[in-house]
Design a protein around this motif. Structure first.
Motif, PDB file in Angstrom:
ATOM      1  N   GLU A  57       0.833  -1.207   0.000  1.00 27.50           N
ATOM      2  CA  GLU A  57       0.000   0.000   0.000  1.00 27.50           C
ATOM      3  C   GLU A  57       0.864   1.252   0.000  1.00 27.50           C
ATOM      4  N   LEU A  58       1.957   1.223   0.767  1.00 26.37           N
ATOM      5  CA  LEU A  58       2.869   2.362   0.809  1.00 26.37           C
ATOM      6  C   LEU A  58       3.507   2.612  -0.548  1.00 26.37           C
ATOM      7  N   LEU A  59       3.890   1.538  -1.223  1.00 24.81           N
ATOM      8  CA  LEU A  59       4.611   1.665  -2.483  1.00 24.81           C
ATOM      9  C   LEU A  59       3.706   1.993  -3.662  1.00 24.81           C
ATOM     10  N   THR A  60       2.426   1.651  -3.578  1.00 21.22           N
ATOM     11  CA  THR A  60       1.523   1.881  -4.705  1.00 21.22           C
ATOM     12  C   THR A  60       0.868   3.248  -4.657  1.00 21.22           C
ATOM     13  N   ALA A  61       1.164   4.033  -3.611  1.00 25.12           N
ATOM     14  CA  ALA A  61       0.684   5.414  -3.590  1.00 25.12           C
ATOM     15  C   ALA A  61       1.444   6.214  -4.645  1.00 25.12           C
ATOM     16  N   ASP A  62       0.992   7.432  -4.870  1.00 24.24           N
ATOM     17  CA  ASP A  62       1.598   8.240  -5.922  1.00 24.24           C
ATOM     18  C   ASP A  62       2.893   8.918  -5.488  1.00 24.24           C
ATOM     19  N   ASP A  63       3.262   8.766  -4.210  1.00 28.11           N
ATOM     20  CA  ASP A  63       4.432   9.460  -3.694  1.00 28.11           C
ATOM     21  C   ASP A  63       5.723   8.815  -4.166  1.00 28.11           C
ATOM     22  N   GLU A  64       6.782   9.620  -4.169  1.00 27.05           N
ATOM     23  CA  GLU A  64       8.138   9.092  -4.297  1.00 27.05           C
ATOM     24  C   GLU A  64       8.756   9.114  -2.913  1.00 27.05           C
ATOM     25  N   LEU A  65       9.427   8.046  -2.555  1.00 27.88           N
ATOM     26  CA  LEU A  65       9.859   7.843  -1.184  1.00 27.88           C
ATOM     27  C   LEU A  65      11.370   7.709  -1.099  1.00 27.88           C
ATOM     28  N   VAL A  66      11.897   8.025   0.081  1.00 28.77           N
ATOM     29  CA  VAL A  66      13.290   7.761   0.415  1.00 28.77           C
ATOM     30  C   VAL A  66      13.296   6.712   1.518  1.00 28.77           C
ATOM     31  N   PHE A  67      13.853   5.551   1.218  1.00 34.86           N
ATOM     32  CA  PHE A  67      14.005   4.491   2.212  1.00 34.86           C
ATOM     33  C   PHE A  67      15.437   4.561   2.729  1.00 34.86           C
ATOM     34  N   ALA A  68      15.595   4.918   4.010  1.00 28.88           N
ATOM     35  CA  ALA A  68      16.914   5.097   4.603  1.00 28.88           C
ATOM     36  C   ALA A  68      17.256   3.927   5.513  1.00 28.88           C
ATOM     37  N   ARG A  69      18.565   3.743   5.720  1.00 30.25           N
ATOM     38  CA  ARG A  69      19.068   2.678   6.597  1.00 30.25           C
ATOM     39  C   ARG A  69      18.493   1.321   6.176  1.00 30.25           C
ATOM     40  N   ALA A  70      18.443   1.091   4.876  1.00 29.40           N
ATOM     41  CA  ALA A  70      17.843  -0.139   4.350  1.00 29.40           C
ATOM     42  C   ALA A  70      18.871  -1.260   4.331  1.00 29.40           C
ATOM     43  N   THR A  71      18.493  -2.423   4.821  1.00 27.66           N
ATOM     44  CA  THR A  71      19.330  -3.615   4.781  1.00 27.66           C
ATOM     45  C   THR A  71      19.111  -4.347   3.450  1.00 27.66           C
ATOM     46  N   PRO A  72      19.946  -5.334   3.120  1.00 26.64           N
ATOM     47  CA  PRO A  72      19.696  -6.114   1.905  1.00 26.64           C
ATOM     48  C   PRO A  72      18.320  -6.753   1.886  1.00 26.64           C
ATOM     49  N   GLU A  73      17.863  -7.228   3.052  1.00 28.92           N
ATOM     50  CA  GLU A  73      16.525  -7.830   3.116  1.00 28.92           C
ATOM     51  C   GLU A  73      15.449  -6.793   2.853  1.00 28.92           C
ATOM     52  N   THR A  74      15.669  -5.560   3.343  1.00 32.81           N
ATOM     53  CA  THR A  74      14.704  -4.487   3.108  1.00 32.81           C
ATOM     54  C   THR A  74      14.597  -4.176   1.617  1.00 32.81           C
ATOM     55  N   LYS A  75      15.733  -4.056   0.960  1.00 34.20           N
ATOM     56  CA  LYS A  75      15.736  -3.769  -0.477  1.00 34.20           C
ATOM     57  C   LYS A  75      15.057  -4.888  -1.258  1.00 34.20           C
ATOM     58  N   LEU A  76      15.295  -6.120  -0.823  1.00 47.24           N
ATOM     59  CA  LEU A  76      14.690  -7.262  -1.494  1.00 47.24           C
ATOM     60  C   LEU A  76      13.177  -7.247  -1.330  1.00 47.24           C
ATOM     61  N   ARG A  77      12.705  -6.909  -0.127  1.00 51.04           N
ATOM     62  CA  ARG A  77      11.261  -6.844   0.111  1.00 51.04           C
ATOM     63  C   ARG A  77      10.620  -5.745  -0.730  1.00 51.04           C
ATOM     64  N   ILE A  78      11.285  -4.605  -0.846  1.00 54.88           N
ATOM     65  CA  ILE A  78      10.744  -3.494  -1.635  1.00 54.88           C
ATOM     66  C   ILE A  78      10.630  -3.899  -3.104  1.00 54.88           C
ATOM     67  N   ALA A  79      11.698  -4.510  -3.641  1.00 59.69           N
ATOM     68  CA  ALA A  79      11.659  -4.950  -5.038  1.00 59.69           C
ATOM     69  C   ALA A  79      10.565  -5.982  -5.254  1.00 59.69           C
ATOM     70  N   ASP A  80      10.414  -6.893  -4.310  1.00 56.66           N
ATOM     71  CA  ASP A  80       9.418  -7.953  -4.445  1.00 56.66           C
ATOM     72  C   ASP A  80       8.001  -7.383  -4.361  1.00 56.66           C
ATOM     73  N   ALA A  81       7.783  -6.436  -3.425  1.00 55.63           N
ATOM     74  CA  ALA A  81       6.451  -5.852  -3.268  1.00 55.63           C
ATOM     75  C   ALA A  81       6.043  -5.079  -4.519  1.00 55.63           C
ATOM     76  N   LEU A  82       6.967  -4.328  -5.102  1.00 50.99           N
ATOM     77  CA  LEU A  82       6.663  -3.605  -6.342  1.00 50.99           C
ATOM     78  C   LEU A  82       6.376  -4.574  -7.477  1.00 50.99           C
ATOM     79  N   HIS A  83       7.164  -5.633  -7.555  1.00 48.05           N
ATOM     80  CA  HIS A  83       6.968  -6.629  -8.610  1.00 48.05           C
ATOM     81  C   HIS A  83       5.589  -7.272  -8.506  1.00 48.05           C
ATOM     82  N   ARG A  84       5.173  -7.612  -7.281  1.00 48.28           N
ATOM     83  CA  ARG A  84       3.874  -8.255  -7.075  1.00 48.28           C
ATOM     84  C   ARG A  84       2.719  -7.292  -7.312  1.00 48.28           C
ATOM     85  N   SER A  85       3.004  -5.992  -7.266  1.00 48.98           N
ATOM     86  CA  SER A  85       1.969  -4.989  -7.520  1.00 48.98           C
ATOM     87  C   SER A  85       1.816  -4.701  -9.012  1.00 48.98           C
ATOM     88  N   GLY A  86       2.527  -5.434  -9.840  1.00 50.55           N
ATOM     89  CA  GLY A  86       2.405  -5.254 -11.284  1.00 50.55           C
ATOM     90  C   GLY A  86       3.345  -4.221 -11.866  1.00 50.55           C
TER      91      GLY A  86
END
Length: 899
Positions: free
Chosen positions: A586-615
Motif C-alpha cells: 500500500e505504501l509503495l503503490t501510492a503516488d508518492d516518491e519515497l526515500v528508504f533510509a538505513r535499508a538492509t539487503p533484506e529491506t531492499k529485497l522486500r521493496i523490489a518484491d512488493a513492487l513486482h507483485r503490484s504489477g
C-alpha cells in the motif's frame, strides 16, 4: 577473500559457532578457541582444512549446451520440427532438410548473440586483499587472505580492505562501509567503544569483510570467514533469488504459442477438406506442411534477436553493457526505478560544499588563508598522486583552490609530531615547525574540537575570546550544515611559541587544548552531473523514482531533493521491516516518491518484491554488495561498472560503465524504441502470412482444380530471404516524436494487440492476398489455362505454371515493399516521419529486390525453387502494388488521425 568461478562445497563444521561476536573479548577468545597470541600455525592449517578457504563461490554459469537446447525447443522451433517430420514422412526430403537448416541457423544465431552480450562484461577484479598481516603463535606473519580462519588475530591499518568479519580487540579505525550499508561517510569503530547498536552492522566494535579502512590502526579477532561473513551472506542471498523471464521474453513466448495454435489449428481444420475435395494423401500432406510453414514466421526470432542486439550495441555506445538481450526492452517498459544513492545519484567523491567562518571575510583574507594552511598541514594525503583518504584529498583540493598548496615532502620535513585520527578521539593533530615557531593544527568532529577551543580567529587574523554567544553561534552553524546532509569538520590551530631544539615533543593532552577555532568545513558526496536532467526525463516518461539506501535519511533526502526526486517521505528501514506485506504494498503503490533510509539487503529485497507483485516493472540500481539480492530480484538490475563491487556487477543485468544515472534514462528511451520497432516488424511479418496462406486455402477448397499458387520452398525464400532485410531495417527505425512523453506501457499489454492483428491481417494482408491471387490468375489465364487443367511436370502448361507461381512470389515481394513503408508508423503519416530517415530500409528493399531477381532469373535458383523468368507485362502489373498497399494503409491512418 577472493571470488572464484568454481562451486565451493558447503562449509564443514569446525569450532563452535559464535553466538554473539560483541560479547567480552575474553569470552569470545574462549568460544573461538583462540588466544591473545593468536592461533598456532598447526591449528590454523587444521581449521583451513576443516572450514575451507576464506573465499566466496560464484554461481556456476549455465552450460553452453543448455543454452543451445533452449533455442531449439522454443515453441516456433518445435512447430518447425513438426513440419520437418511431416515433410520427411511424406517423402519431401529436400523440404525436410531445408526446414532443419532454418531451425539450426535460428538457434545458432540467437546463441551467438547471447554469448557475445555476456562476454561484453570484462573479467572482474578481486574485491578483497590478497594478503594480510596476522598474529600466529605470538609472531606477526604475512598470510594469504584466502587462508585466514576463524579465530585468527588480524592487523588492520589505513588503506587496507577488511578480509573477514572482525571484532576489534585493540585500537580504533575509520571504515568506509558504503559497499555493505550505502553510507556516504566513513564510520568510527573502536575496541573501547560502548556497544549499544541495534544491529550488528552498526556495532562500533565490529568491522566487516569488504569494508575499507580509511584511517587508524587496530587489531581484531576474525569471528567469521568465507560464506559465513556478512559479505558471504549477502552473496548467498542474491544467488537464492531466481531471475525471472523479462516481459518481452514472456510476450514472445506467448506470441509463439499463439502462432503455433493458429498453424496447427489451420492444418487440422483444412486437411480433411483437402481429402474430401479429392486430393491424394501425399498431396494433402504437402498442403498441410505448406499451411504450417506459411503460418510460421521463420524470420521472427532472428529479427527480434537482431533488433535487441542493435539495441545492446546502441546502449554500449552510451555507457551501458547489457548482459541479456531482452533487458533492453525491459528498460523501456520500466514503471518504477529504485535507485541507490551513494555512487549512483552521487559521484562517490568527497568535495567541500561549504565553509563557515564566524567573521565576514573576502577571498584571500587572513582567516581563509589560515584555514587552508591548517588543512594542508593537518594531512597525510598526496593530492598530486590521489593517494590518501577521500576526505583529506577533498580538503587539500579546496585549499589549493584557495591558493594554498604544500608539497608532501616539505610538509613531512616540517612535521615534529603526528597524532593520527583515532575513532575514540575523532580528531587528527599535527605539530609542525613553521618559520621558527611550533604550530599545532587540528581537524575533527565539532563535538570533539569545540570543547577544546578557547579562542576564535578574528577578521584580522588575531585571536579573540570564544565566549558563550560565539560558541552558541558556532553550534548553530554546525546544525545548519549537518541539516543539509553535510559531514561537518571543525578546524583549529594553536601557536606554542618559538622552536626549542631541546624541548621534548608535546603529548596529545598538551597540544589539544586552548585551541583557536579557525572555521567549519562541510563536505558532501555531490550529485553526479546530468542526474537532475535524467530524473526529469524519467518523470516526463511517467516513471516514479524511489531512493533506497543504507545511508541516513537526512543525507539521502537532501540529495533526492537536489536532483529533483519528489522525496515526499523518508521511511526508515526498521519501519519497513516491521510492516506487513500488505502495508508495504500500500505504501509503495501510492503516488508518492519515497526515500528508504538505513535499508538492509533484506529491506531492499522486500521493496523490489512488493513492487513486482503490484504489477510494476522495477529497475533497481546499486553498486554495493548489499544491493546484489535486490538487483537479481528486480525486473532489471542496474549496477555501477566503475565504482561498483564485483558482487553487484555479477547480480545485475545491465552494468553502467560510466556510473551515470543519466545513462538509465537513455536506456529507457532505447528500450521503448526497440519495443516499438519490434511491433513494427511483427506487423510487417504478420501481414505476409495472409498472402502465403490464402493460396493454399484456394487450392484446397477448389479440390485441386486451381493449382498451388506458391510452393513451400518459395514460402521459405520469402520468410528467410526477401522478408528479412526490411524487417531488420524496421528494427533500426529512429524513435518517434513524443516517445518519452507518454506513460509506461501496462505490464499486461503484449507485443500483439487486436488493432495490430486487424491492420496486419484484415487490411495489409487481405489486400496483398487479393493482389497476389489476381496476378497468379492473370498469368495462367493469359496462357489459356482453365480450372482443372493439368499443370504438372511434362504437361503443356507446366512452364506457364512455373511463371504463375513466380509471379505470385514476386507479387508478395512487391506487397512487402508497400507494407514496409506502412509499418514505419502507427499513427503519423509517412511525410511526417520522412521517407529517407531510415536509410537502412531503403538498402534493405534494394537487397530484397536483388535477391528476388536472383531467384527469378538465375538458372540454378530456378531449378531449386521452381521459378521461371517473368515477361515484361507482369513486371508492369507489379509496379503499382507497393503504392496500393501503402496508400490504403495511409488513408486509414489519416482517417484515425481525423477522428
Amino acid at each position: 577473500m577472493t571470488l572464484t568461478h568454481r562451486t565451493a562445497p558447503a562449509p564443514v563444521a569446525g569450532p563452535d559457532d559464535v553466538g554473539d561476536p560483541r560479547e567480552p573479548v575474553t569470552r569470545l577468545l574462549r568460544d573461538l578457541r583462540s588466544t591473545a597470541q593468536g592461533l598456532s600455525a598447526t591449528e590454523a592449517a587444521r581449521r583451513l582444512v576443516v572450514l575451507g578457504p576464506n573465499e566466496l563461490a560464484r554461481a556456476a554459469r549455465r552450460p553452453w549446451w543448455r543454452s543451445v537446447l533452449t533455442q531449439v525447443v522454443h515453441p516456433l522451433a518445435l512447430l518447425l520440427w513438426v513440419a520437418a517430420a511431416l515433410a520427411a514422412v511424406s517423402g519431401s526430403t529436400e523440404l525436410a532438410v531445408a526446414i532443419v537448416v532454418v531451425i539450426v541457423l535460428n538457434a545458432g544465431f540467437a546463441f551467438w548473440q547471447e554469448t557475445q552480450a555476456e562476454r561484453a562484461v570484462e573479467a572482474l577484479q578481486g574485491y578483497l586483499p590478497d594478503e594480510v598481516w596476522a598474529v600466529r603463535g605470538g609472531a606477526r606473519v604475512r598470510v594469504a587472505a584466502r587462508e585466514l580462519v576463524r579465530g585468527d588475530l588480524i592487523a588492520l591499518e589505513e588503506g587496507q580492505r577488511v578480509p573477514a568479519d572482525v571484532r576489534l580487540v585493540g585500537g580504533a579505525l575509520e571504515v568506509d562501509t558504503a559497499a555493505l550499508t550505502g553510507e556516504s561517510y566513513p564510520v568510527a569503530r573502536s575496541a573501547d567503544a560502548v556497544d549499544d547498536a541495534g544491529r550488528l552492522l552498526d556495532s562500533p566494535v565490529l568491522v566487516f569483510s569488504g569494508s575499507a579502512v580509511t584511517a587508524g590502526t587496530a587489531t581484531g579477532l576474525a569471528f567469521a570467514t568465507g560464506a559465513h561473513t556478512e559479505l558471504g551472506r549477502i552473496a548467498a542471498l542474491s544467488q537464492r533469488v531466481d531471475a525471472e523471464p523479462s516481459p518481452l521474453e514472456r510476450q514472445v513466448r506467448r506470441v509463439a504459442w499463439l502462432i503455433a495454435a493458429v498453424a496447427v489449428g489451420a492444418g487440422l481444420a483444412f486437411l480433411p477438406i483437402g481429402l474430401l475435395a479429392g486430393l491424394t494423401l501425399t498431396t494433402a500432406a504437402v498442403f498441410a506442411i505448406g499451411l504450417l510453414v506459411a503460418n510460421v514466421p521463420e524470420g521472427l526470432l532472428p529479427t527480434i534477436t537482431l533488433a535487441l542486439a542493435a539495441g545492446v550495441r546502441q546502449m554500449a555506445s552510451r555507457g551501458a553493457v547489457v548482459k541479456r538481450l531482452s533487458a533492453v526492452e525491459t528498460l523501456g517498459s520500466t514503471t518504477t526505478i529504485c535507485t541507490d544513492k551513494t555512487g549512483t545519484l552521487t559521484a562517490n567523491r568527497m568535495t567541500v560544499a561549504a565553509v563557515a567562518l564566524r567573521v565576514e571575510v573576502a577571498p584571500g583574507s587572513p582567516v581563509a588563508a589560515t584555514l587552508a594552511q591548517v588543512l594542508v598541514r593537518c594531512s597525510t594525503a598526496d593530492l598530486a598522486d590521489g593517494d590518501g583518504d577521500p576526505t583529506e584529498l577533498a580538503l587539500l583540493a579546496w585549499a589549493r583552490g584557495s591558493g594554498v598548496e604544500l608539497a608532501p615532502a616539505v610538509r613531512d620535513s616540517d612535521r615534529w609530531v603526528l597524532h593520527r585520527f583515532e575513532a575514540r578521539f575523532r580528531r587528527m593533530t599535527t605539530v609542525d615547525r613553521v618559520a621558527g615557531r611550533v604550530v599545532v593544527s587540528v581537524k575533527g568532529a565539532p563535538e570533539q574540537v569545540l570543547p577544546r577551543c578557547a579562542a576564535l580567529l578574528g577578521a584580522d587574523g588575531t585571536a579573540t575570546a570564544l565566549d558563550a554567544a560565539a560558541r552558541d553561534a558556532v553550534e548553530r552553524d554546525v546544525e545548519r550544515l549537518a541539516g543539509v546532509g553535510l559531514r561537518v569538520l571543525a578546524v583549529a590551530r594553536r601557536d606554542l611559541g618559538p622552536v626549542d631544539p631541546a624541548a621534548v615533543p608535546p603529548d596529545r593532552d598538551t597540544t589539544d587544548r586552548d585551541l583557536c577555532l579557525v572555521g567549519l568545513v562541510g563536505l558532501e558526496d555531490p550529485p553526479r552531473d546530468g542526474v537532475a536532467g535524467a530524473v526529469a526525463g524519467c518523470h516526463t516518461a511517467g516513471i516514479r523514482i524511489h531512493v533506497v539506501t543504507g545511508d541516513h535519511g537526512s543525507t539521502a533526502a537532501e540529495i533526492a531533493r537536489r536532483v529533483g526526486i519528489r522525496a515526499d517521505r523518508v521511511v526508515d528501514g526498521e519501519l519497513v521491516d516491521a510492516m506487513s506485506e500488505g502495508e508495504l504494498r500500500e505504501l509503495l503503490t501510492a503516488d508518492d516518491e519515497l526515500v528508504f533510509a538505513r535499508a538492509t539487503p533484506e529491506t531492499k529485497l522486500r521493496i523490489a518484491d512488493a513492487l513486482h507483485r503490484s504489477g510494476e516493472v522495477v529497475a533497481m540500481t546499486g553498486d554495493g554488495v548489499n544491493d546484489a539480492p535486490a538487483l537479481r530480484r528486480a525486473d532489471i538490475g542496474v549496477a555501477m561498472g566503475a565504482s561498483g563491487t564485483d558482487v553487484a556487477r555479477e547480480a545485475a543485468t545491465v552494468v553502467l560503465t560510466d556510473d551515470n544515472f543519466a545513462t538509465l534514462t537513455a536506456g529507457v528511451e532505447e528500450g521503448r524504441r526497440v519495443f516499438d520497432n519490434v511491433r513494427k516488424f511483427v506487423l510487417y511479418i504478420f501481414a505476409h502470412a495472409v498472402p502465403e496462406v490464402v493460396p493454399f486455402l484456394v487450392f484446397a477448397l477448389s479440390g485441386g482444380a486451381i493449382p498451388l499458387p506458391l510452393t513451400v520452398l518459395q514460402i521459405l525464400a520469402i520468410d528467410l530471404g526477401t522478408e528479412t532485410l526490411p524487417a531488420l531495417a524496421l528494427g533500426r527505425e529512429p524513435a518517434e516524436p513524443g516517445l518519452m512523453h507518454r506513460p509506461p506501457r501496462p505490464r499486461s499489454e503484449g507485443v500483439i494487440t487486436g488493432r495490430m492483428l486487424w491492420r496486419a491481417w484484415g487490411v495489409l494482408g487481405l489486400l496483398s492476398a487479393v493482389l497476389v491471387l489476381g496476378v497468379f490468375a492473370a498469368v495462367l489465364l493469359h496462357a489459356g489455362w482453365r480450372p482443372g487443367d493439368a499443370v504438372g511436370p511434362g504437361t503443356a502448361l507446366h512452364d506457364v505454371y512455373r511463371q504463375a507461381t513466380t509471379a505470385t512470389f514476386a507479387a508478395i515481394v512487391a506487397c512487402q515493399i508497400g507494407t514496409a513503408f506502412a509499418a514505419r508508423t502507427e499513427w503519423a503519416s509517412l511525410r511526417a516521419v520522412g521517407l529517407a530517415t531510415n536509410p537502412l530500409l531503403l538498402w534493405g528493399i534494394a537487397g530484397e529486390l536483388l535477391f528476388t531477381g536472383v531467384l527469378v532469373y538465375w538458372p540454378l535458383a530456378q531449378d531449386v525453387f521452381g521459378t521461371a523468368a517473368l515477361p515484361g507485362w507482369v513486371l508492369l502489373v507489379l509496379l503499382p502494388f507497393p503504392v496500393l498497399v501503402w496508400g490504403v494503409d495511409e488513408l486509414l491512418r489519416a482517417r484515425r488521425r481525423r477522428r
